[in-house]
Design a protein around this motif. Sequence first.
Motif, mmCIF file in Angstrom:
data_model
loop_
_atom_site.group_PDB
_atom_site.id
_atom_site.type_symbol
_atom_site.label_atom_id
_atom_site.label_comp_id
_atom_site.label_asym_id
_atom_site.label_seq_id
_atom_site.Cartn_x
_atom_site.Cartn_y
_atom_site.Cartn_z
ATOM 1 N N PRO A 26 28.069 16.575 31.641
ATOM 2 C CA PRO A 26 28.432 17.953 32.031
ATOM 3 C C PRO A 26 29.732 18.383 31.360
ATOM 4 C CG PRO A 26 28.902 16.427 33.802
ATOM 5 C CD PRO A 26 28.224 15.620 32.751
ATOM 6 N N LEU A 27 29.851 19.662 31.190
ATOM 7 C CA LEU A 27 31.034 20.258 30.560
ATOM 8 C C LEU A 27 31.575 21.332 31.494
ATOM 9 C CD1 LEU A 27 32.609 20.016 27.869
ATOM 10 C CD2 LEU A 27 31.250 21.923 27.031
ATOM 11 N N ALA A 28 32.876 21.307 31.653
ATOM 12 C CA ALA A 28 33.489 22.272 32.582
ATOM 13 C C ALA A 28 33.292 23.694 32.070
ATOM 14 C CB ALA A 28 34.979 21.969 32.740
ATOM 15 N N SER A 29 33.195 24.651 33.031
ATOM 16 C CA SER A 29 33.011 26.060 32.687
ATOM 17 C C SER A 29 34.029 26.888 33.455
ATOM 18 C CB SER A 29 31.592 26.501 33.037
ATOM 19 O OG SER A 29 31.435 27.874 32.818
ATOM 20 N N SER A 30 34.561 27.886 32.762
ATOM 21 C CA SER A 30 35.541 28.773 33.408
ATOM 22 C C SER A 30 34.876 29.843 34.251
ATOM 23 C CB SER A 30 36.412 29.432 32.330
ATOM 24 O OG SER A 30 35.582 30.176 31.424
ATOM 25 N N TRP B 201 24.568 23.068 25.794
ATOM 26 C CA TRP B 201 23.524 23.895 26.384
ATOM 27 C C TRP B 201 24.091 24.640 27.593
ATOM 28 C CZ3 TRP B 201 19.128 24.982 24.127
ATOM 29 C CH2 TRP B 201 18.593 24.081 23.210
ATOM 30 N N ASP B 202 23.875 25.960 27.616
ATOM 31 C CA ASP B 202 24.167 26.766 28.806
ATOM 32 C C ASP B 202 23.110 27.867 28.885
ATOM 33 O OD1 ASP B 202 26.982 28.427 27.178
ATOM 34 O OD2 ASP B 202 24.844 28.516 26.771
ATOM 35 N N ASP B 203 23.203 28.708 29.860
ATOM 36 C CA ASP B 203 22.172 29.731 30.041
ATOM 37 C C ASP B 203 22.107 30.678 28.856
ATOM 38 O OD1 ASP B 203 22.759 29.961 33.622
ATOM 39 O OD2 ASP B 203 21.507 28.601 32.449
ATOM 40 N N ASP B 204 23.272 31.008 28.276
ATOM 41 C CA ASP B 204 23.270 31.922 27.128
ATOM 42 C C ASP B 204 22.541 31.298 25.938
ATOM 43 O OD1 ASP B 204 26.634 33.012 27.929
ATOM 44 O OD2 ASP B 204 24.678 33.756 28.618
#
Length: 728
Positions: A151-155, A192-195
């Motif tokens: 996982p990667l942190a998100s602001s 990978w993210d929703d965008d």
Amino acid sequence: MLGGMRVRTTIFLLLLLAGTAFVAGLYEVRRIEEEKSEAATAELHETWWDAVQAFWRDQGRQLQGMVDRVPAREGAVQAILDKNKEWAAAHWDEAVLSGFGAQVVWVYQGDGTLFYSLADTQREDLQESPIPADAVVSRFSGEQPRVFYFPLASSIPGHLRFVEVRGTAVRPQNDTDKKQPIEGYFLAGRIWDDDALREVLPPGNGEAHLVPADKALSSGADEGVMQEPIRLLDWHGQEIGRLVFTKKDPRLTELHARGDRIFRTMLIGALVLFVVLFLLLEGAIVQPLRRVIRSLNREDLSLLEPLARQKAEFGQLARLIDQFFAQQTKLVREMLEHSAAEKALRESEEMLRHSQKMEAVGRLAGGVAHDFNNLLTAIIGYADLLRGRFAGDAAARQPAELIHQAGEQAAGLTRQLLAFSRKQLLQPKIIDLNTIVTNLQRLLQRIIGEHIEIICQPGAAPARVKADPGQIEQVIINLGVNARDAMPRGGRLTIRTRNITVDDAHAVRELAPGRYVALEVTDTGEGMDEETKARIFEPFFTTKGPGKGTGLGLATVYGIVKQSGGGIVVESVRGQGSTFRILLPEEEGMVEVMAVALTAPKAPVHQESILVVEDEQIVRNLVCEVLRSHGYRVLATGRGDEALRILQMEERDIDLLISDVVMPEMNGVELAQRVRQGSPRSRVLFVSGYSESDMADQGLEAVAFQVLQKPFTPDTLARKVREVLDGQ
């Protein structure tokens, strides 16, 4: 009126029953539609999910392509060994990363220490190694999977991000030995993210979003919604999240609704149809049915004439009833024809049993004839010797003459038995039946008497067949004698030949279609009834009185014709004579002419040596006596192994081996081959009372040896021995 009420009640009950069954069928249709809907839903889901999985595999291949191409470059190995970051920056820049859809690269030394990392300017928090050094070595140096996620942190609150990492060990180029030290490790990652999913997700496959591992998925209970996750595992193999694909397909909603619409429509239609059918049946069935019943009860078909003119179903029924009565006569006629066919079948079965009986009797007759041949050889031979010794004494010679005459008669009887059983030794050659018939006319006239006129009508075309000429002459003589007995007060005997063609339309039983030569013997005698004609070829069957026949004449004819590959057809009517038609296959070759030697046997040359091997002692003694009387040096034994021992003791080779064919332990063919191995110049003569087929079973068919058939006379034996010794 009461009858009408009963019909209407019956129709109503039948309609009610049919309606009940129809409604039950509707529910079954509904169940089937539901099953079809479920199957179609599963198929749509499977097709969609295959497309999703194909998409995810395709996305992974791009990143895997970057990972797989690095280990084959020697520069990467040298850069890791020299810790040359300038080389790494020149070859793994942001342009290279974007070309493979990657956002970050980590390069490790062989011990797992991070040597170089590159991330685009917006992802500087990815510069550090995603896993410990020892995990790099254990994860990518063996055969374990080369992909994991973290996982990667998100602001942005609620906005999840995961990094897909693929890696491999770095070895020298063309290094196929997996036991060599690993120089380093190369890892590439993609965020990978929703965008990102919205940008790469192919159209038509719904939407995808990332869900943490500890969050439950929605049930997807909304009608027409398909939902499936892909598990994301970290480098420990633990699930840290799921990539959930969701799609809403209107076709699924339509599949569920279609069954309900069909059920409602068919139910309403069934109720309406029930009422309409009841009204129609009352007028279309009840009234015509009453007319048919009255017509059948009164047996008056005129009541059906108005109904028969209609085109409706009852009009057809009326016409069928009329046809039924009209076909009664035809049915009776067919039953009579069927009875005749059954009778013909029984006759055919009777003929088959007759054929089997004839075959069984033939086997018995052949075996008896063989045993008689050995005895008759001795009887005829010794009688012939006695006649020679008492040539000047008529009184002493007479008993020998009588013994010889009785032996010849017995030999003739055995020849008939062998002919009937189709086991006599034939000498077939191409002959012309026209010549046989013409030459035999004078002899046949003397045999049957002057009170019968003989007419010979040979055909204009050559009548060439392949058969034993002596046996064919015997056939004609036997048929002539049989015709004489059928014409005690005189008559006419006609013998003619002609060439015919047998095809499928005029097939003769047991004969294949083709070209044949017909030999027809016709008399004007008493003829035969069907019962007699069915038994004429049975052995020992005769219509003559006691002492006037053996009953083997026609049985012999039957055996000779069958053994020659032909067939025989009998046509006879009581009081109108008989015709025996013999059919033999036509041949195209030249007619063979056989010369007969009439000179006396020559004397021995230098006292030739002859070895006689015969298991029947009385026959062996006769052969030895005849040969010694002609001056030959004779050795004799009754066993094949004893004959070989005698040959080993002899100082010189024997000139001739005379052997029986069928003997215990070692047959004649095997003995002849053993003798030929030790003495190639020795000649061989077989004597046998067995048939041609029995000798073929002993291997004689494949060996070119001379054969003398039993019974034989001393003179015949002497001639044959001289012929074999003088032959090439």
